[in-house]
Write an enzyme that holds these catalytic residues in place. Structure first.
Site, PDB file in Angstrom:
ATOM      1  N   CYS A 117       0.812  -1.202   0.081  1.00 55.42           N
ATOM      2  CA  CYS A 117      -0.095   0.000   0.016  1.00 55.42           C
ATOM      3  C   CYS A 117       0.839   1.410   0.007  1.00 55.42           C
ATOM      4  CB  CYS A 117      -0.892  -0.154   1.039  1.00 55.42           C
ATOM      5  SG  CYS A 117      -2.047  -1.218   0.993  1.00 55.42           S
ATOM      6  N   HIS A 254      -3.309   7.553   2.572  1.00 55.15           N
ATOM      7  CA  HIS A 254      -3.543   5.896   1.976  1.00 55.15           C
ATOM      8  C   HIS A 254      -4.971   5.735   2.667  1.00 55.15           C
ATOM      9  CE1 HIS A 254      -3.803   2.041   1.056  1.00 55.15           C
ATOM     10  NE2 HIS A 254      -3.619   1.349   2.138  1.00 55.15           N
ATOM     11  N   ASN A 284      -9.841   0.081  -0.276  1.00 57.35           N
ATOM     12  CA  ASN A 284      -8.531   0.148   0.074  1.00 57.35           C
ATOM     13  C   ASN A 284      -7.859  -0.388  -1.411  1.00 57.35           C
ATOM     14  OD1 ASN A 284      -5.788  -0.163   0.243  1.00 57.35           O
ATOM     15  ND2 ASN A 284      -5.917  -1.068   2.281  1.00 57.35           N
TER      16      ASN A 284
HETATM   17  O1  UT7 Z   1      -3.827  -0.853   3.636  1.00 60.13           O
HETATM   18  C1  UT7 Z   1      -2.834  -1.716   4.576  1.00 60.13           C
HETATM   19  C2  UT7 Z   1      -3.251  -1.407   5.885  1.00 60.13           C
HETATM   20  N1  UT7 Z   1      -4.497  -2.166   6.253  1.00 60.13           N
HETATM   21  C3  UT7 Z   1      -5.296  -1.769   7.315  1.00 60.13           C
HETATM   22  O2  UT7 Z   1      -4.852  -0.224   7.514  1.00 60.13           O
HETATM   23  C4  UT7 Z   1      -6.510  -2.121   7.932  1.00 60.13           C
HETATM   24  C5  UT7 Z   1      -6.426  -1.919   9.223  1.00 60.13           C
HETATM   25  N2  UT7 Z   1      -7.155  -2.642   9.791  1.00 60.13           N
HETATM   26  C6  UT7 Z   1      -8.585  -2.012   9.929  1.00 60.13           C
HETATM   27  O3  UT7 Z   1      -9.009  -1.443   9.045  1.00 60.13           O
HETATM   28  C7  UT7 Z   1      -9.680  -3.086  10.854  1.00 60.13           C
HETATM   29  O4  UT7 Z   1      -8.955  -3.596  11.965  1.00 60.13           O
HETATM   30  C8  UT7 Z   1     -10.551  -3.814  10.353  1.00 60.13           C
HETATM   31  C9  UT7 Z   1     -11.755  -3.061   9.395  1.00 60.13           C
HETATM   32  C10 UT7 Z   1     -10.257  -4.849   9.615  1.00 60.13           C
HETATM   33  C11 UT7 Z   1     -11.331  -4.633  11.489  1.00 60.13           C
HETATM   34  O5  UT7 Z   1     -11.928  -3.616  12.443  1.00 60.13           O
HETATM   35  P1  UT7 Z   1     -11.655  -3.820  14.015  1.00 60.13           P
HETATM   36  O6  UT7 Z   1     -12.664  -3.045  14.705  1.00 60.13           O
HETATM   37  O7  UT7 Z   1     -10.207  -3.884  14.185  1.00 60.13           O
HETATM   38  O8  UT7 Z   1     -12.520  -5.256  14.300  1.00 60.13           O
HETATM   39  P2  UT7 Z   1     -11.676  -6.506  14.885  1.00 60.13           P
HETATM   40  O9  UT7 Z   1     -10.698  -7.027  13.746  1.00 60.13           O
HETATM   41  O10 UT7 Z   1     -11.275  -6.306  16.330  1.00 60.13           O
HETATM   42  O11 UT7 Z   1     -13.043  -7.424  15.043  1.00 60.13           O
HETATM   43  C12 UT7 Z   1     -13.911  -7.199  15.703  1.00 60.13           C
HETATM   44  C13 UT7 Z   1     -15.292  -8.194  15.486  1.00 60.13           C
HETATM   45  C14 UT7 Z   1     -14.559  -9.512  15.617  1.00 60.13           C
HETATM   46  O12 UT7 Z   1     -15.603 -10.299  16.270  1.00 60.13           O
HETATM   47  P3  UT7 Z   1     -15.488 -10.740  17.653  1.00 60.13           P
HETATM   48  O13 UT7 Z   1     -14.380 -11.734  17.969  1.00 60.13           O
HETATM   49  O14 UT7 Z   1     -15.468  -9.366  18.685  1.00 60.13           O
HETATM   50  O15 UT7 Z   1     -16.747 -11.518  17.732  1.00 60.13           O
HETATM   51  C15 UT7 Z   1     -14.360 -10.002  14.127  1.00 60.13           C
HETATM   52  O16 UT7 Z   1     -14.883 -11.515  14.016  1.00 60.13           O
HETATM   53  O17 UT7 Z   1     -15.797  -8.093  14.351  1.00 60.13           O
HETATM   54  C16 UT7 Z   1     -15.901  -9.310  13.766  1.00 60.13           C
HETATM   55  N3  UT7 Z   1     -15.761  -8.947  12.031  1.00 60.13           N
HETATM   56  C17 UT7 Z   1     -16.781  -8.633  11.418  1.00 60.13           C
HETATM   57  N4  UT7 Z   1     -17.968  -8.580  11.814  1.00 60.13           N
HETATM   58  C18 UT7 Z   1     -19.026  -8.414  10.646  1.00 60.13           C
HETATM   59  C19 UT7 Z   1     -14.445  -8.950  11.528  1.00 60.13           C
HETATM   60  N5  UT7 Z   1     -14.876  -8.388  10.096  1.00 60.13           N
HETATM   61  C20 UT7 Z   1     -16.169  -8.429  10.196  1.00 60.13           C
HETATM   62  C21 UT7 Z   1     -17.213  -8.121   9.155  1.00 60.13           C
HETATM   63  N6  UT7 Z   1     -18.373  -7.937   9.548  1.00 60.13           N
HETATM   64  N7  UT7 Z   1     -16.746  -7.873   7.711  1.00 60.13           N
END
Ligand code: UT7
Length: 327
Positions: A117, A254, A284
């Site tokens: 990225c 980004h 992204n």
């Molecule tokens: O470009 C390169 C760099 N990449 C990035 O910068 C991406 C950085 N990361 C992010 O943008 C975020 O971490 C995400 C959008 C990927 C995820 O958001 P988050 O607030 O960090 O969520 P999390 O991974 O901590 O997950 C929270 C909950 C989990 O459920 P439990 O374990 O709390 O029950 C996940 O399983 O959300 C769940 N989850 C979803 N739920 C509905 C993860 N993906 C999804 C989804 N829909 N698509």
């Protein structure tokens, strides 16, 4: 002695026709428009059609940048393409782009840069060095991806985030001018590569799914690292140029997650009206995200001559970097 500086004289971009909305994704994996939008700011992304390759998007973005710069394509001295999703293992996508632009006869060098990225910022920094050294006069820099081809469409933690597209700039040397790239800053930290990677590849072999590999990410940890790295890069850039936050007119970050963009903007004390945001419509697009966002604000006429524009990106590797440009 006179000084050479690389000025952006044209921008361009290209998106595939096909839109994939959050509502459509919710029919494919266990997610919802509400979850995706509130956690990422994304509403939809573009997906390349079958038979539409990274080089096709790159060539179109490049053509538009060349047209905006009002230069003949065969006056370019170098083509650099930043991509993690090349058409083929080799030749480079840049070689394919050179051919499709119809400028192979010029024998200009053309090569790819892979910094995920942060790839476009890396390519821009390399082009800037070629121009400052007096080796090149005009350089086409493209960020282009078909990231949809390296997604696990069953993994809701990643498939909702990414999209396809391309953005490009034409750089031209200017002697003793005030405008152009003021500085670039690049970084890498390979010690945490397991947090964001593909699960297969050429040398390691196929992914468990059989292909060359799909994206695996520990999103939450990557999020924290991205915020930290982008904020420190912004500070580093201000310091290197001896400019204050108030002297920055535009932030072109980004586009991974609106919350990361907002925290970078906050670090600069920048109102969101002066931040380029496309993540809602593009998702992204990896190396394409910064030049796509840049092209949008340039074409809207919002970036004006004399403005200071800060670009900053973070991606797998980890790799990150920034560029400060006097428009
Ligand atoms: O470009 C390169 C760099 N990449 C990035 O910068 C991406 C950085 N990361 C992010 O943008 C975020 O971490 C995400 C959008 C990927 C995820 O958001 P988050 O607030 O960090 O969520 P999390 O991974 O901590 O997950 C929270 C909950 C989990 O459920 P439990 O374990 O709390 O029950 C996940 O399983 O959300 C769940 N989850 C979803 N739920 C509905 C993860 N993906 C999804 C989804 N829909 N698509």
């Amino acid at each position: 002695m006179s000084r050479l500086r690389a000025r952006i004289i044209g921008t361009g971009s290209c998106l595939p026709e096909k839109r994939l909305t959050n509502h459509e994704l919710a029919k494919m994996v266990d997610t919802s428009d509400e979850w995706i939008f509130s956690r990422t700011g994304i509403r939809e992304r573009r997906i390349a059609a079958e038979g539409e390759y990274t080089s096709d998007l790159a060539v179109e973005a490049g053509r538009r940048a060349i047209a905006a710069a009002k230069i003949p394509a065969d006056s370019l001295d170098l083509i650099i393409v930043a991509t993690t999703t090349p058409d083929l293992i080799f030749p480079s996508t840049a070689s394919i782009v050179q051919h499709k632009l119809g400028v192979s006869a010029s024998r200009m060098p053309a090569f790819d840069v892979q910094a995920v990225c942060a790839g476009f910022i890396h390519a821009l920094a390399i082009a800037d060095q070629f121009i400052r050294a007096g080796t090149c006069w005009r350089v086409l820099v493209i960020g282009a991806e078909t990231t949809s081809r390296i997604l696990d469409w069953q993994d809701r933690g990643t498939c909702i985030l990414f999209g396809d597209g391309a953005g490009a700039v034409v750089l031209e040397a200017e002697i003793d001018g005030e405008r152009g790239i003021l500085s670039t800053h690049l970084h890498a930290d390979g010690s945490q590569l397991e947090l964001l990677l593909t699960d297969g590849g050429i040398s390691r072999g196929k992914s468990p799914q059989g292909g060359l590999g799909v994206i695996r990410m520990q999103g939450n940890e990557v999020f924290k690292q991205a915020v930290k790295a982008m904020e420190s890069c912004v500070d580093e850039t201000l310091l290197a140029n001896n400019v204050s936050k108030e002297q920055i007119d535009w932030l072109v970050p980004h586009q991974a997650n609106i919350r990361i963009i907002q925290s970078t903007a906050k670090r600069l004390g920048m109102p969101m009206e002066r931040v380029a945001v496309t993540v809602d419509r593009h998702g992204n697009t990896s190396a394409a995200s910064v030049p796509l966002a840049l092209d949008e604000v340039v074409r809207s006429g919002q970036i004006q001559p004399g403005h200071r524009v800060m670009m900053v990106a973070f991606g797998g590797g980890f790799t990150w970097g920034s560029a400060l440009v006097r428009w």
